[in-house]
Design a protein around this motif. Structure first.
Motif, PDB file in Angstrom:
ATOM      1  N   LEU A  41       0.826  -1.208   0.000  1.00 16.12           N
ATOM      2  CA  LEU A  41       0.000   0.000   0.000  1.00 16.12           C
ATOM      3  C   LEU A  41       0.861   1.259   0.000  1.00 16.12           C
ATOM      4  CD1 LEU A  41      -2.755  -0.975   2.620  1.00 16.12           C
ATOM      5  CD2 LEU A  41      -2.729  -1.377   0.157  1.00 16.12           C
ATOM      6  N   SER A  42       2.080   1.156   0.531  1.00 11.97           N
ATOM      7  CA  SER A  42       2.981   2.309   0.609  1.00 11.97           C
ATOM      8  C   SER A  42       3.995   2.204  -0.517  1.00 11.97           C
ATOM      9  CB  SER A  42       3.709   2.345   1.954  1.00 11.97           C
ATOM     10  OG  SER A  42       2.786   2.341   3.017  1.00 11.97           O
ATOM     11  N   THR A  43       3.873   3.058  -1.524  1.00  8.60           N
ATOM     12  CA  THR A  43       4.785   3.038  -2.663  1.00  8.60           C
ATOM     13  C   THR A  43       5.139   4.461  -3.052  1.00  8.60           C
ATOM     14  OG1 THR A  43       2.983   3.078  -4.288  1.00  8.60           O
ATOM     15  CG2 THR A  43       3.735   0.915  -3.562  1.00  8.60           C
ATOM     16  N   GLY A  44       6.150   4.579  -3.902  1.00  8.88           N
ATOM     17  CA  GLY A  44       6.549   5.896  -4.403  1.00  8.88           C
ATOM     18  C   GLY A  44       7.565   6.563  -3.492  1.00  8.88           C
ATOM     19  N   LEU A  45       8.092   7.672  -3.963  1.00  4.73           N
ATOM     20  CA  LEU A  45       9.042   8.462  -3.185  1.00  4.73           C
ATOM     21  C   LEU A  45       8.871   9.928  -3.555  1.00  4.73           C
ATOM     22  CD1 LEU A  45      11.379   8.460  -1.146  1.00  4.73           C
ATOM     23  CD2 LEU A  45      12.947   8.278  -3.095  1.00  4.73           C
ATOM     24  N   ASP A  46       8.398  10.714  -2.606  1.00  7.66           N
ATOM     25  CA  ASP A  46       8.178  12.134  -2.822  1.00  7.66           C
ATOM     26  C   ASP A  46       9.450  12.903  -2.462  1.00  7.66           C
ATOM     27  OD1 ASP A  46       5.814  14.307  -3.114  1.00  7.66           O
ATOM     28  OD2 ASP A  46       7.260  14.965  -1.603  1.00  7.66           O
ATOM     29  N   MET A  47       9.871  13.805  -3.353  1.00  3.76           N
ATOM     30  CA  MET A  47      11.148  14.487  -3.156  1.00  3.76           C
ATOM     31  C   MET A  47      11.104  15.482  -1.992  1.00  3.76           C
ATOM     32  SD  MET A  47      13.111  13.028  -5.253  1.00  3.76           S
ATOM     33  CE  MET A  47      12.121  11.539  -5.123  1.00  3.76           C
ATOM     34  N   VAL A  48       9.981  16.157  -1.821  1.00  8.74           N
ATOM     35  CA  VAL A  48       9.870  17.087  -0.690  1.00  8.74           C
ATOM     36  C   VAL A  48       9.841  16.309   0.624  1.00  8.74           C
ATOM     37  CG1 VAL A  48       8.435  18.849   0.411  1.00  8.74           C
ATOM     38  CG2 VAL A  48       8.725  18.856  -2.070  1.00  8.74           C
ATOM     39  N   GLY A  49       9.104  15.201   0.624  1.00 11.02           N
ATOM     40  CA  GLY A  49       9.067  14.358   1.814  1.00 11.02           C
ATOM     41  C   GLY A  49      10.429  13.787   2.152  1.00 11.02           C
ATOM     42  N   LEU A  50      11.182  13.409   1.117  1.00  8.90           N
ATOM     43  CA  LEU A  50      12.532  12.890   1.332  1.00  8.90           C
ATOM     44  C   LEU A  50      13.427  13.962   1.942  1.00  8.90           C
ATOM     45  CD1 LEU A  50      14.678  10.689   0.931  1.00  8.90           C
ATOM     46  CD2 LEU A  50      15.035  11.585  -1.382  1.00  8.90           C
ATOM     47  N   ALA A  51      13.346  15.182   1.399  1.00 10.65           N
ATOM     48  CA  ALA A  51      14.138  16.274   1.950  1.00 10.65           C
ATOM     49  C   ALA A  51      13.790  16.512   3.418  1.00 10.65           C
ATOM     50  CB  ALA A  51      13.903  17.544   1.132  1.00 10.65           C
TER      51      ALA A  51
ATOM     52  N   LEU B 251       5.671  19.508   5.596  1.00  7.85           N
ATOM     53  CA  LEU B 251       6.392  20.168   4.502  1.00  7.85           C
ATOM     54  C   LEU B 251       5.779  19.817   3.147  1.00  7.85           C
ATOM     55  CD1 LEU B 251       8.842  22.093   4.402  1.00  7.85           C
ATOM     56  CD2 LEU B 251      10.227  20.132   3.694  1.00  7.85           C
ATOM     57  N   MET B 252       5.361  18.557   2.964  1.00  4.08           N
ATOM     58  CA  MET B 252       4.693  18.188   1.716  1.00  4.08           C
ATOM     59  C   MET B 252       3.375  18.923   1.564  1.00  4.08           C
ATOM     60  SD  MET B 252       5.358  14.060   1.490  1.00  4.08           S
ATOM     61  CE  MET B 252       4.180  13.860   0.132  1.00  4.08           C
ATOM     62  N   TRP B 253       2.661  19.083   2.667  1.00  7.42           N
ATOM     63  CA  TRP B 253       1.384  19.800   2.644  1.00  7.42           C
ATOM     64  C   TRP B 253       1.620  21.245   2.207  1.00  7.42           C
ATOM     65  CZ3 TRP B 253      -2.526  17.580   6.508  1.00  7.42           C
ATOM     66  CH2 TRP B 253      -3.820  18.013   6.220  1.00  7.42           C
ATOM     67  N   ARG B 254       2.654  21.845   2.743  1.00 13.26           N
ATOM     68  CA  ARG B 254       2.991  23.224   2.359  1.00 13.26           C
ATOM     69  C   ARG B 254       3.360  23.310   0.879  1.00 13.26           C
ATOM     70  NH1 ARG B 254       3.241  27.569   6.476  1.00 13.26           N
ATOM     71  NH2 ARG B 254       5.310  28.153   5.758  1.00 13.26           N
ATOM     72  N   ALA B 255       4.040  22.284   0.380  1.00 11.56           N
ATOM     73  CA  ALA B 255       4.512  22.311  -1.003  1.00 11.56           C
ATOM     74  C   ALA B 255       3.397  22.060  -2.001  1.00 11.56           C
ATOM     75  CB  ALA B 255       5.612  21.262  -1.191  1.00 11.56           C
ATOM     76  N   LYS B 256       2.394  21.263  -1.592  1.00 10.79           N
ATOM     77  CA  LYS B 256       1.376  20.829  -2.545  1.00 10.79           C
ATOM     78  C   LYS B 256       0.031  21.506  -2.351  1.00 10.79           C
ATOM     79  CE  LYS B 256       3.580  16.295  -2.668  1.00 10.79           C
ATOM     80  NZ  LYS B 256       4.037  16.260  -4.058  1.00 10.79           N
TER      81      LYS B 256
END
Length: 473
Positions: A98-108, A375-380
């Motif tokens: 269920l958990s896939t992908g890699l978000d760049m902002v989340g990684l940072a 941070l992802m919420w702020r970015a998106k």
């Protein structure tokens, strides 16, 4: 690595005297390794996995812990080897979990969190992160539909722990004496959940001393949704036996079928019998962010608590799970869990003690999981999340099975198809998808689409791979 890294070890890095340049060079080498892996993870021409069996993988690299420190060059080699054999969960053709992908902002954000390296138990040691948790949990409660974001909540190490928190609170609210006197002080408690619910509900009951036999599984319809009439029937039966129903866990997005239990009908029953209603939205809770799909959670605002895992559909890096509580009684989580450790939660501190959130957690040390979500919420901006909630379950009938008339024999052989194809799939390393049985249904493929990088072409590729790998079965 520059500066003759073959002769340097970790003792030459900061805080060593004159360790600045060596540290910068070493960390730059590590970042270069990570960036190369990230780029490779999104390259469809690369494998999802370089699979080896456990004994073989143990022999292919020196994983043992030595008595002497290794050089920084050796450390870099270990980093490369670890990623070489890691599963590329960001790969567009990885459909296994269920958990896939890699978000760049989340990684940072995750990198920053590790750099800050602090603990979430007090405002004293994590002022910004504690405030961000407060702000974000309040926003999530507003999205659920609780007036002015009222209530409480906490980020925990995964949905299983969030669900256990909910069960713990439900028991404490009904029988607060259980905290000090234990289960012998309360009557026989029973909880209710769908037969398709996550195993963590029973695991939580076991951990809390309630017992797995005290979790009553409610029938689901053909689409995997809990049947409210069966829930009420089982509640009445339990009460007639002298048991005390205290907890109902409805599921918003079951693990296998992706089904959403009828929350309004369930909440009516819970209200009628005075039972705590929890919604396990670990998988499906993120649909609250979607104008198009949030109707599937209609009635969630009537729940007493909800589990919501942003590390699933919202693609926040692991781990990120929240337990959200709508509770008019002030400080339920605090009174349920607090132990007043005077070396952490001194009552004469010079700031508002309500921001010392650690005493309402079961843990003492608590990882900072909030920053990547915030941070992802702020970015998106949350309104852009419009996911389609998709679990696709299917069988593949290979040529050798398509004309078998004996149904028992056909099902017996079909049960072996998905495991065989999955094993071949992992050995080739081209893609990954999960499989499982469910009830009286033999093994089937369970495809989950939650990776933002996946396209229709990647889905077609998976189907073609299944056909290619199963042609001889």
């Amino acid at each position: 690595m520059t500066l003759h890294s073959s002769v340097y070890s970790s003792s030459d890095l900061l805080p060593a005297l004159d360790g600045d340049l060596k540290t910068l060079n070493f960390l730059q080498e590590v970042v270069d390794i990570l960036l190369a892996y990230i780029v490779e993870s999104f390259d469809r021409s690369t494998k999802v996995i370089d699979f080896h069996y456990p004994n073989e993988l143990l022999q292919r690299n020196n994983w043992e812990l030595s008595d002497e420190p290794e050089t920084l060059d050796d450390i870099l080699i270990s980093c490369r080897a670890t990623l070489k054999y890691a599963i590329k969960t960001a790969h567009p053709r990885y459909f296994n979990q269920l958990s896939t992908g890699l978000d760049m902002v989340g990684l940072a954000a995750d990198w920053l969190t590790s750099t800050a390296n602090t603990n979430m138990f007090t405002y004293e040691v994590a002022p910004v992160f504690v405030l961000l948790e407060y702000v974000t949990l309040k926003k999530m409660r507003e999205i659920i539909g609780w007036e002015n974001g009222r209530g409480d909540g906490i980020f925990s190490p995964g949905g299983a722990i969030s669900n256990m928190y909910a069960m713990l609170l439900a028991r404490y609210k009904m029988f607060p004496e259980v905290k000090e006197k234990g289960m012998s002080s309360v009557p026989k408690l029973v909880a209710f959940t769908s037969e398709h619910s996550h195993f963590s509900i029973k695991k939580g009951a076991a951990a809390l001393g309630i017992g797995t036999e005290s979790v009553i599984c409610i029938k689901a319809d053909e689409r995997g949704k809990m049947i409210p009439s069966d829930l009420e029937r089982r509640i009445v039966e339990a009460k007639q036996k002298g048991y005390v129903p205290f907890f109902v866990s409805a599921t918003a997005g079951t693990t296998v079928y992706g089904a959403f239990d009828p929350l309004i009908a369930i909440s009516d029953i819970c209200k009628k019998y005075g039972i705590w209603m929890h919604v396990d939205g670990a998988w499906g809770g993120s649909l609250l962010m979607s104008r198009k799909h949030r109707w599937k959670l209609n009635g969630v605002e009537r729940a007493n608590s909800m589990t919501w895992n942003p590390h699933k559909m919202m693609a926040v890096p692991l781990q990120c799970s929240a337990l959200l509580v709508r509770e008019e009684v002030s400080g339920l989580m605090q009174s349920c869990n607090q132990m007043h450790a005077c070396y952490l939660f001194q009552q004469d501190k010079h700031y508002d003690l309500s921001y010392d959130t650690g005493d309402k957690a079961l843990q003492c040390g608590r990882h900072v999981d909030i920053f990547k979500l915030w941070l992802m919420w702020r970015a998106k901006v949350w309104r852009v999340f419009t996911p389609q909630h998709t679990n696709v379950c299917f069988w593949y009938l290979p040529p050798g099975l398509r004309y078998v008339e004996d149904k028992v024999e056909k099902m017996k052989r079909l049960h072996k198809v998905a495991p065989t194809i999955k094993a071949r799939m992992m050995e080739y390393g081209t893609t990954m998808v999960s499989y499982q049985p469910q009830g009286d249904k033999v093994n089937f493929f369970r495809m989950v689409i939650s990776n933002p990088a996946a396209t229709f072409e990647d889905i077609d590729f998976l189907i073609e791979e299944i056909e290619r790998l199963g042609q001889d079965l």
